[in-house]
Design an enzyme around this catalytic site. Sequence first.
Site, short mmCIF file in Angstrom:
data_model
loop_
_atom_site.label_atom_id
_atom_site.label_comp_id
_atom_site.label_asym_id
_atom_site.label_seq_id
_atom_site.Cartn_x
_atom_site.Cartn_y
_atom_site.Cartn_z
N ASP A 194 0.45 5.29 0.12
CA ASP A 194 -0.55 6.30 0.46
C ASP A 194 0.16 7.63 0.67
O ASP A 194 1.08 7.72 1.49
CB ASP A 194 -1.28 5.86 1.74
CG ASP A 194 -2.50 6.70 2.04
OD1 ASP A 194 -2.45 7.91 1.80
OD2 ASP A 194 -3.50 6.15 2.52
N ASP B 231 3.20 1.30 3.35
CA ASP B 231 2.65 1.07 4.69
C ASP B 231 2.92 -0.39 5.03
O ASP B 231 2.25 -1.29 4.53
CB ASP B 231 1.16 1.38 4.70
CG ASP B 231 0.52 1.19 6.07
OD1 ASP B 231 1.18 0.62 6.96
OD2 ASP B 231 -0.63 1.61 6.24
N ASP C 63 0.85 -1.19 0.00
CA ASP C 63 0.00 0.00 0.00
C ASP C 63 0.88 1.24 0.00
O ASP C 63 1.76 1.38 0.87
CB ASP C 63 -0.91 -0.01 1.23
CG ASP C 63 -1.76 1.24 1.33
OD1 ASP C 63 -2.29 1.69 0.29
OD2 ASP C 63 -1.90 1.79 2.44
#
Length: 369
Positions: free
Chosen positions: A94, A271, A92
């Site tokens: 972000d 992440d 992930d």
Amino acid sequence: MDQAGIVRLFKAYYARNTVPPPSSIEKREFAFSFFDSQGMARHMAFRDAGELNKFIRDKVPQHAYYSTAYYADPAASDMDEKGWQGADLVFDIDVDHINTPCKPLHDTWKCRNCGAEGWGFVEKCPSCGSDRVERQTWVCEQCISVARDEVLKLVDILEEDFGISRDEMYVVFSGHRGFHLHVEDSALVDLDQEARREIADYVRGLGIDPELYIARTRGGYTYRYTPEDPGWRGRIAKLLQLRPEAEGRLSRGELERLILECVAEARANIDEKVTMDVKRLIRLPGTLHGKTGLKVLRMTVQQLEALDARGVLEKAIALPDEPVRVEMDKWPRKILATSLPDQAGERTLPLYLAVYLALNGKARVLGPA
């Protein structure tokens, strides 16, 4: 436009479009949250794409998720009874976790302790030092561009250092702040949490000791490796070649600092909690993100390489672009690919952008322009 109007737009989208099922759909857990209720409905399973799409069209969820894990009984309400059979490797990226230079154009903060406020990102109030800071964050094409570059760095590391083929990877624009990179490789599906942690640490460049990369020479200190060396050794060497200051006589401390700067530049800002989680729920491609109205967009690595950030956003726009009147107390200066004049009050925007602002609770859609 009230919530009922937004639900009608979502319903019309799902009536026109079929959500493609994830691989091995019968082994996946699904979860949904809805416009008219709190919390999340979990432990759901579907046998095929027809069942999945019928549910989505009937219920019109605000958010839709599926498990990265494969289960023998995905509908079991007790996690221990599901029968875990492995999980995709997922990363992930972000922009919330990256201090992009565009944040002063659209993000604001307000201190709940002293009342100070301003534009951009702060961890603590610059006036009183309190960490009781309330933030309003938005996303623009520059945010997405930074996240896109992070994905491509990650792809290179996985390809070059782990030998994972691009054919076994795909990218998903989350519909909001960044991207997910999925790896569906039978050789990796059984990895436990600790093994996934090690992969996450590796792509983030954690644990690199500059001393191990330095050799002493008569003239001072030099980098031990060449750009042809594998892994982080060669990756750092390539970046050092681009730095004029690395060509002179350097002290050990100066060279160590340059090495760490190269690691920071080459690392993938992921992440790690998402990668480590072997039972993660993640956004379902083809559905709409319930805080933006943008499409959760699946693409190949090659398709991402061919698109810039604006191209990604254009493909993710799924709602109509008819002009509507919108009112907002404090406008961001830039949102998605649209720059906005610094003024309060009412203005005309395309419907998809008005919905994005309204879903974040800060705009009032007044009606057609």
